[in-house]
Write an enzyme that holds these catalytic residues in place. Structure first.
Site, PDB file in Angstrom:
ATOM      1  N   ARG A 212       0.843  -1.189   0.000  1.00 54.42           N
ATOM      2  CA  ARG A 212       0.000   0.000   0.000  1.00 54.42           C
ATOM      3  C   ARG A 212       0.882   1.244   0.000  1.00 54.42           C
ATOM      4  O   ARG A 212       2.005   1.206   0.513  1.00 54.42           O
ATOM      5  CB  ARG A 212      -0.909   0.018   1.224  1.00 54.42           C
ATOM      6  CG  ARG A 212      -1.896  -1.147   1.295  1.00 54.42           C
ATOM      7  CD  ARG A 212      -2.702  -1.080   2.588  1.00 54.42           C
ATOM      8  NE  ARG A 212      -3.729  -2.136   2.623  1.00 54.42           N
ATOM      9  CZ  ARG A 212      -3.538  -3.336   3.163  1.00 54.42           C
ATOM     10  NH1 ARG A 212      -2.368  -3.646   3.708  1.00 54.42           N
ATOM     11  NH2 ARG A 212      -4.513  -4.240   3.151  1.00 54.42           N
ATOM     12  N   LYS A 255      -2.558  -1.258   8.489  1.00 54.96           N
ATOM     13  CA  LYS A 255      -4.007  -1.111   8.457  1.00 54.96           C
ATOM     14  C   LYS A 255      -4.727  -2.167   9.286  1.00 54.96           C
ATOM     15  O   LYS A 255      -5.643  -1.868  10.038  1.00 54.96           O
ATOM     16  CB  LYS A 255      -4.484  -1.146   7.005  1.00 54.96           C
ATOM     17  CG  LYS A 255      -5.967  -0.875   6.830  1.00 54.96           C
ATOM     18  CD  LYS A 255      -6.328  -0.817   5.360  1.00 54.96           C
ATOM     19  CE  LYS A 255      -7.802  -0.482   5.175  1.00 54.96           C
ATOM     20  NZ  LYS A 255      -8.164  -0.422   3.743  1.00 54.96           N
ATOM     21  N   ARG A 333      -0.184  -1.044  -6.847  1.00 52.62           N
ATOM     22  CA  ARG A 333      -0.655  -2.186  -6.057  1.00 52.62           C
ATOM     23  C   ARG A 333      -1.626  -3.036  -6.872  1.00 52.62           C
ATOM     24  O   ARG A 333      -1.529  -4.274  -6.879  1.00 52.62           O
ATOM     25  CB  ARG A 333      -1.308  -1.654  -4.784  1.00 52.62           C
ATOM     26  CG  ARG A 333      -1.913  -2.694  -3.862  1.00 52.62           C
ATOM     27  CD  ARG A 333      -2.322  -1.996  -2.563  1.00 52.62           C
ATOM     28  NE  ARG A 333      -3.197  -2.817  -1.731  1.00 52.62           N
ATOM     29  CZ  ARG A 333      -2.782  -3.735  -0.891  1.00 52.62           C
ATOM     30  NH1 ARG A 333      -1.498  -4.014  -0.798  1.00 52.62           N
ATOM     31  NH2 ARG A 333      -3.641  -4.408  -0.142  1.00 52.62           N
ATOM     32  N   HIS A 356      -4.218  -8.640   2.325  1.00 54.52           N
ATOM     33  CA  HIS A 356      -5.662  -8.414   2.221  1.00 54.52           C
ATOM     34  C   HIS A 356      -6.413  -9.217   3.260  1.00 54.52           C
ATOM     35  O   HIS A 356      -6.016 -10.308   3.634  1.00 54.52           O
ATOM     36  CB  HIS A 356      -6.164  -8.847   0.841  1.00 54.52           C
ATOM     37  CG  HIS A 356      -6.348  -7.697  -0.092  1.00 54.52           C
ATOM     38  ND1 HIS A 356      -6.943  -6.527   0.273  1.00 54.52           N
ATOM     39  CD2 HIS A 356      -6.025  -7.553  -1.403  1.00 54.52           C
ATOM     40  CE1 HIS A 356      -6.977  -5.703  -0.767  1.00 54.52           C
ATOM     41  NE2 HIS A 356      -6.422  -6.305  -1.796  1.00 54.52           N
ATOM     42  N   TYR A 366     -10.200 -22.776   2.007  1.00 51.80           N
ATOM     43  CA  TYR A 366      -9.404 -23.393   0.956  1.00 51.80           C
ATOM     44  C   TYR A 366      -7.903 -23.193   1.099  1.00 51.80           C
ATOM     45  O   TYR A 366      -7.142 -23.748   0.339  1.00 51.80           O
ATOM     46  CB  TYR A 366      -9.834 -22.844  -0.418  1.00 51.80           C
ATOM     47  CG  TYR A 366     -11.281 -23.118  -0.715  1.00 51.80           C
ATOM     48  CD1 TYR A 366     -11.714 -24.391  -1.062  1.00 51.80           C
ATOM     49  CD2 TYR A 366     -12.223 -22.103  -0.628  1.00 51.80           C
ATOM     50  CE1 TYR A 366     -13.042 -24.639  -1.322  1.00 51.80           C
ATOM     51  CE2 TYR A 366     -13.556 -22.345  -0.890  1.00 51.80           C
ATOM     52  CZ  TYR A 366     -13.965 -23.619  -1.232  1.00 51.80           C
ATOM     53  OH  TYR A 366     -15.283 -23.863  -1.478  1.00 51.80           O
TER      54      TYR A 366
END
Length: 392
Positions: A212, A255, A333, A356, A366
């Site tokens: 970021r 973040k 990004r 993320h 998964y």
């Protein structure tokens, strides 16, 4: 005389206040504590009328809380007392975003009483913001924060329904600009043109690892091990506001918890960072006493955190010179994600590289175990760019 039952009331005159007072017994709270609701009137008739209104609301299962509080007062209390306790909004930048959204709500609806607020009122606010040119995502953020705050008002029995949740987004809200990413050819062209610019290291890391913009500008040398070929994201540069409402740049935690990650470096990134390190030593020497040693990898020419606006301007200058038009730091990004996806990297591994949390459900069901450091970006980027990176 025994204690009054739930729904029963009392009516009496307070001489010192020259007011008639009505008390309504409410069901006990979750801990069994006694609850009462008080209303007043200038006359006995007025107080009795208010008591009967409360009794009817209690019988109908409607809130009997203080709906006379204004939305502005409620939101100020929510920001001060409720929001800080929510673990997912601890980051200063996140709190600043909530304050920004609440500010728009208070300016537009702050004087309205909670008990009188309607979905149409909220829709009028959203429509006004959209008509003023606010992007659709930003209008949605204002609505989302209002929904969250009014959900809290439902719990203390202040409002009967969440009018923000019932509101509709305005059709006039402009759609955000669709995302875009550089192709491999465009990315190589950008790196070629940026080769002798002081931002080439930042561009290389942003393009190949998808950090970021705040993570790039908050990256420290202590978090980069070029010999081991590993970069750790432990800090981010953020915008916040001080007590006087003035914007300031601060360095703090990333973040989210998922944003803390260790990434294996593609060889072009290692070479670009080595050359950037040499360039920064020269800048430090030239700056002399003006240099502020914050250990930042990508600071200004005097060592201070780079502002978002300056980074956008300088990157746009380079992308225009490369014949690509204006591109933003966030689009580096996006390009990293697209380049990795085009190289066959699974989505869950791309999410790991980018830090993320958007694919949490996918990852939960998964995802296979991975090593401590995330190497999903290294091999594809080396295949795409070889030894490219830095000065040649």
């Amino acid at each position: 005389m025994g204690r009054r039952g739930h729904g029963e009331g009392a009516l009496f005159y307070e001489e010192d206040r020259d007011r008639w007072v009505a008390l309504l017994e409410l069901p006990p709270d979750g801990s069994g504590r006694r609850r009462r609701r008080k209303v007043t009137g200038r006359t006995k008739t007025e107080a009795r009328r208010k008591l009967r209104q409360l009794q009817r609301r209690l019988e109908d299962g409607l809130p009997t809380g203080d709906g006379s509080m204004t939305l502005g007062d409620f939101l100020e209390r929510w920001l001060a007392d409720v929001l800080p306790a929510r673990s997912q909004v601890q980051a200063k930048s996140t709190v600043t975003n909530y304050r920004w959204a609440v500010g728009h709500a208070i300016r537009g609806l702050g004087r309205r009483r909670l008990g009188e607020l309607t979905p149409e009122n909220v829709e009028a606010l959203l429509r006004h913001l959209a008509d003023q040119g606010m992007a659709r995502n930003s209008v949605m953020r204002v609505r989302s924060v209002l929904v969250m705050a009014l959900k809290h008002a439902q719990r203390p029995d202040i409002v009967a329904r969440n009018v923000a949740e019932l509101s509709e987004m305005p059709t006039s809200a402009r759609d955000p600009r669709s995302g875009r990413s550089l192709t491999p050819e465009q990315a190589r062209q950008l790196l070629d043109v940026a080769a002798h610019d002081r931002l080439v290291g930042l561009i290389t890391v942003g393009l190949m690892l998808g950090l970021r913009p705040g993570e790039l500008c908050g990256l420290r040398w202590e978090d980069v091990d070029l010999d081991a070929g590993v970069l750790s994201v432990n800090q981010s540069r953020k915008r916040t506001t001080d007590n006087n409402g003035r914007e300031a740049l601060v360095l703090g935690a990333p973040k989210t918890r998922k944003s803390r990650r260790a990434l294996v470096l593609p060889r072009p990134v290692v070479e670009a960072l080595r050359q950037h390190e040499r360039r920064q030593r020269d800048e430090r020497q030239n700056a002399g006493e003006r240099w502020q040693d914050l250990d930042l990898v990508f600071p200004t020419s005097v060592g201070t955190p780079m502002s978002p606006s300056n980074l956008r301007r300088d990157l746009a200058r380079i992308t225009v010179a490369a014949g690509l038009g204006r591109w933003s730091p966030n689009e580096l990004r996006h390009s990293a994600a697209s380049l990795l996806s085009a190289s066959g990297v699974p989505l869950e591994q791309i999410a790991d590289v980018l830090g993320h949390t958007d694919t949490r459900m996918l990852l939960k069901h998964y995802r296979h175990p991975i090593s401590r450091t995330i190497d999903a970006a290294a091999a594809p980027m080396e295949r795409l760019f070889g030894e490219q990176g830095g000065e040649r």
